[in-house]
Design an enzyme around this catalytic site. Structure first.
Site, PDB file in Angstrom:
ATOM      1  N   HIS A  78     -10.080   1.679   1.952  1.00 23.62           N
ATOM      2  CA  HIS A  78      -9.644   3.023   2.347  1.00 23.62           C
ATOM      3  C   HIS A  78     -10.840   3.962   2.505  1.00 23.62           C
ATOM      4  CE1 HIS A  78      -5.316   2.623   2.210  1.00 23.62           C
ATOM      5  NE2 HIS A  78      -5.358   2.094   1.003  1.00 23.62           N
ATOM      6  N   CYS A 124       0.845  -1.188   0.000  1.00 29.73           N
ATOM      7  CA  CYS A 124       0.000   0.000   0.000  1.00 29.73           C
ATOM      8  C   CYS A 124       0.882   1.241   0.000  1.00 29.73           C
ATOM      9  CB  CYS A 124      -0.902  -0.015   1.236  1.00 29.73           C
ATOM     10  SG  CYS A 124      -2.021   1.390   1.353  1.00 29.73           S
ATOM     11  N   HIS A 183      -9.211  -3.622  -1.819  1.00 30.90           N
ATOM     12  CA  HIS A 183      -8.134  -2.924  -1.113  1.00 30.90           C
ATOM     13  C   HIS A 183      -8.399  -1.413  -1.119  1.00 30.90           C
ATOM     14  CE1 HIS A 183      -3.785  -2.228  -0.036  1.00 30.90           C
ATOM     15  NE2 HIS A 183      -4.131  -1.047  -0.513  1.00 30.90           N
ATOM     16  N   GLU A 184      -8.693  -0.864  -2.294  1.00 32.27           N
ATOM     17  CA  GLU A 184      -8.915   0.582  -2.398  1.00 32.27           C
ATOM     18  C   GLU A 184     -10.213   1.007  -1.723  1.00 32.27           C
ATOM     19  OE1 GLU A 184      -6.485   2.404  -3.172  1.00 32.27           O
ATOM     20  OE2 GLU A 184      -5.281   0.781  -3.990  1.00 32.27           O
TER      21      GLU A 184
END
Length: 184
Positions: free
Chosen positions: A144, A98, A140-141
């Site tokens: 966030h 990341c 994953h994104e």
């Protein structure tokens, strides 16, 4: 314009991001800056909280993977107000890194199939199932956008093993080749 990437410890990385309206100011410029920032840092994805904005915007550029995964040739997309509606398939473990956690790479288990909704750069609505590597990058994104990071998916033992690196980041000692914003 290349923007600084916010590193572990920045409060914005732990906040839930807000959906934006279609008239969000300078959205196209923001997306262009996110792509430029992400590409300069050699990333494949970037979420707006990683540049200090608590809004639901993500950029993903998988063209770099096209030698191994030809389906990603010229794959470059922005996702506005993305949401995961459902997950499916099997859980697959794969190493992740990341831009907000420089120097940390760990195996993370994620479902290999997701049902997502989002707006594209032209504000056209999409509702689709995504699988494989793209599903992983999206999860994953999109994490966030929900105030999560991939380290939140690690076992207590793995978290303990990276504690020193995380502590260094909290002291403003992130080591990487791109511009960052630390808490010190």
């Amino acid at each position: 314009m290349i923007l600084p990437i916010y590193v572990y410890g920045q409060p914005v990385l732990r906040k839930e991001a807000e959906d934006i309206t279609p008239d969000y100011p300078n959205l196209k410029e923001l997306i262009a800056n996110m792509f430029e920032t992400m590409n300069r840092a050699d990333g494949v994805g970037l979420a707006a909280p990683q540049i200090g904005l608590p809004i639901r915007v993500v950029t993903i550029d998988l063209d770099v993977m096209s030698d191994d995964l030809p389906e990603f040739k010229d794959f470059r997309r922005a996702y506005i107000n993305p949401h995961i509606l459902e997950v499916g398939g099997e859980e697959v473990s794969m190493e992740e890194g990341c831009l907000s956690l420089p120097g940390i790479h760990e195996a993370v288990k994620r479902p290999d199939r997701i049902h997502v909704t989002y707006l594209d750069e032209e504000l056209k609505e999409h509702d689709e199932w995504v699988e494989g590597y793209l599903a992983r990058v999206m999860q994953h994104e999109f994490d966030h956008l929900d105030g999560k990071m991939f380290i939140d998916h690690l076992s207590a033992l793995r978290k303990q093993m990276i504690k020193g690196k995380l502590g260094a980041m909290l002291k403003g000692k992130a080591r990487c080749s791109y511009k960052v914003k630390t808490i010190k």
